[in-house]
Design a protein around this motif. Structure first.
Motif, PDB file in Angstrom:
ATOM      1  N   LYS A  91       0.817  -1.213   0.000  1.00 50.48           N
ATOM      2  CA  LYS A  91       0.000   0.000   0.000  1.00 50.48           C
ATOM      3  C   LYS A  91       0.857   1.272   0.000  1.00 50.48           C
ATOM      4  CE  LYS A  91      -3.801  -2.267   2.471  1.00 50.48           C
ATOM      5  NZ  LYS A  91      -4.834  -2.158   1.431  1.00 50.48           N
ATOM      6  N   PHE A 146      -9.382  -3.511   1.578  1.00 51.66           N
ATOM      7  CA  PHE A 146      -9.164  -2.811   0.303  1.00 51.66           C
ATOM      8  C   PHE A 146      -9.558  -1.337   0.387  1.00 51.66           C
ATOM      9  CE2 PHE A 146     -13.637  -3.645   0.018  1.00 51.66           C
ATOM     10  CZ  PHE A 146     -14.160  -2.647  -0.797  1.00 51.66           C
ATOM     11  N   THR A 149      -5.997   2.544   1.742  1.00 52.31           N
ATOM     12  CA  THR A 149      -4.976   2.541   0.691  1.00 52.31           C
ATOM     13  C   THR A 149      -3.590   2.848   1.228  1.00 52.31           C
ATOM     14  OG1 THR A 149      -5.570   4.847   0.199  1.00 52.31           O
ATOM     15  CG2 THR A 149      -6.643   3.110  -1.102  1.00 52.31           C
ATOM     16  N   TYR A 217      -1.887  -7.235  -6.182  1.00 54.59           N
ATOM     17  CA  TYR A 217      -2.399  -6.605  -4.960  1.00 54.59           C
ATOM     18  C   TYR A 217      -2.669  -7.677  -3.910  1.00 54.59           C
ATOM     19  CZ  TYR A 217      -3.170  -2.504  -7.889  1.00 54.59           C
ATOM     20  OH  TYR A 217      -2.987  -1.448  -8.745  1.00 54.59           O
ATOM     21  N   SER A 219      -4.463  -6.907  -1.279  1.00 50.88           N
ATOM     22  CA  SER A 219      -5.788  -6.612  -0.745  1.00 50.88           C
ATOM     23  C   SER A 219      -6.834  -7.597  -1.262  1.00 50.88           C
ATOM     24  CB  SER A 219      -6.195  -5.187  -1.104  1.00 50.88           C
ATOM     25  OG  SER A 219      -5.390  -4.241  -0.436  1.00 50.88           O
ATOM     26  N   TYR A 220      -6.699  -8.011  -2.529  1.00 54.55           N
ATOM     27  CA  TYR A 220      -7.636  -8.988  -3.072  1.00 54.55           C
ATOM     28  C   TYR A 220      -7.529 -10.319  -2.325  1.00 54.55           C
ATOM     29  CZ  TYR A 220      -7.992  -5.719  -7.004  1.00 54.55           C
ATOM     30  OH  TYR A 220      -8.189  -4.611  -7.779  1.00 54.55           O
TER      31      TYR A 220
END
Length: 250
Positions: A91, A146, A149, A217, A219-220
């Protein structure tokens, strides 16, 4: 002398009884006795092994439900522990601050392991209801990953909440097993649940890493962990009635 003794033959006009041959008895076949003993030992060992596995416990459907729920918790736990710091760095947060987020998450995990002790001691909630609360906190906080950020403060709060939910969910597994199956079968049930959930634990790290390799990413991957944990929570909500019935009939 040895050679002559070996070549010595009995006279043809003399019977074997005269030389004492008839007094020699045929020895019993020791191989048959040994085979019977070996077969008996193998049968006893096989029977003892089956008894130690306690396979009849799989006749209880509630065991499968708990295996599924426990597997989701361990799946999420492994993915979170391995990829928390890489997720924060992904991030745009510096590695030093990323390790601080992991430290705060560890504090949340410790607090989450203490909270159930107090709540169960005060009898504010039963173990299954508290387990649902812990998994709900963990699932929602992972899905919300998600939305954060590049905020260091936001990741600190989120890391603490994720650790809190994970601590509650991870610590209540054995408590629920004890409430459902009792202390007599606790060791056997723990062994089987750890066996199957251990496989899910290995997949936790693999799935998040594969998602990162495909998308770039983390976050996924964390959202996936949250969805898996939410699935485990729903299974527990549906099966909670069976847990209550099992506790009442035990």
């Amino acid at each position: 002398m040895t050679m002559f003794g070996a070549l010595l033959k009995a006279p043809e006009n003399e019977t074997s009884e005269a030389f004492g041959y008839g007094s020699i008895r045929e020895l019993p076949n020791s191989d048959d006795k040994q085979n019977k003993t070996t077969s008996s030992t193998c049968t006893k060992c096989f029977s003892a092994t089956l008894d130690s596995l306690h396979l009849p416990i799989f006749k209880e459907p509630i065991l499968y439900m708990i295996i599924v729920v426990t597997s989701t918790v361990r799946f999420t736990h492994m993915g979170w522990v391995i990829y928390l710091v890489p997720n924060v760095e992904n991030k745009g947060i510096a590695p030093l601050y990323a390790t601080l987020v992991a430290a705060v998450g560890g504090v949340g995990d410790a607090v989450g392991k203490i909270i159930p002790v107090v709540i169960l001691w005060k009898e504010l909630l039963n173990s299954s209801a508290l387990w649902i609360c812990g998994m709900t906190i963990l699932s929602v906080s992972l899905i919300l990953d998600f939305t954060v950020t590049s905020s260091f403060t936001g990741m600190l709060v989120l890391g603490f909440v994720q650790g809190l939910g994970l601590g509650i969910s991870h610590s209540l597994n054995n408590v629920v097993l004890k409430d459902v199956f009792g202390t007599e079968r606790l060791v056997n049930v723990m062994g089987w649940t750890r066996f199957f959930s251990g496989m899910a634990r290995v997949l936790g790290g693999f799935v998040v890493g594969w998602i990162y390799s495909s998308s770039g990413y983390y976050s996924y991957g964390f959202v996936t962990l949250g969805c898996v944990q939410g699935l485990g929570m729903l299974v527990l909500v549906i099966g909670r009635r069976f847990i209550t019935e099992q506790k009442n009939t035990r």
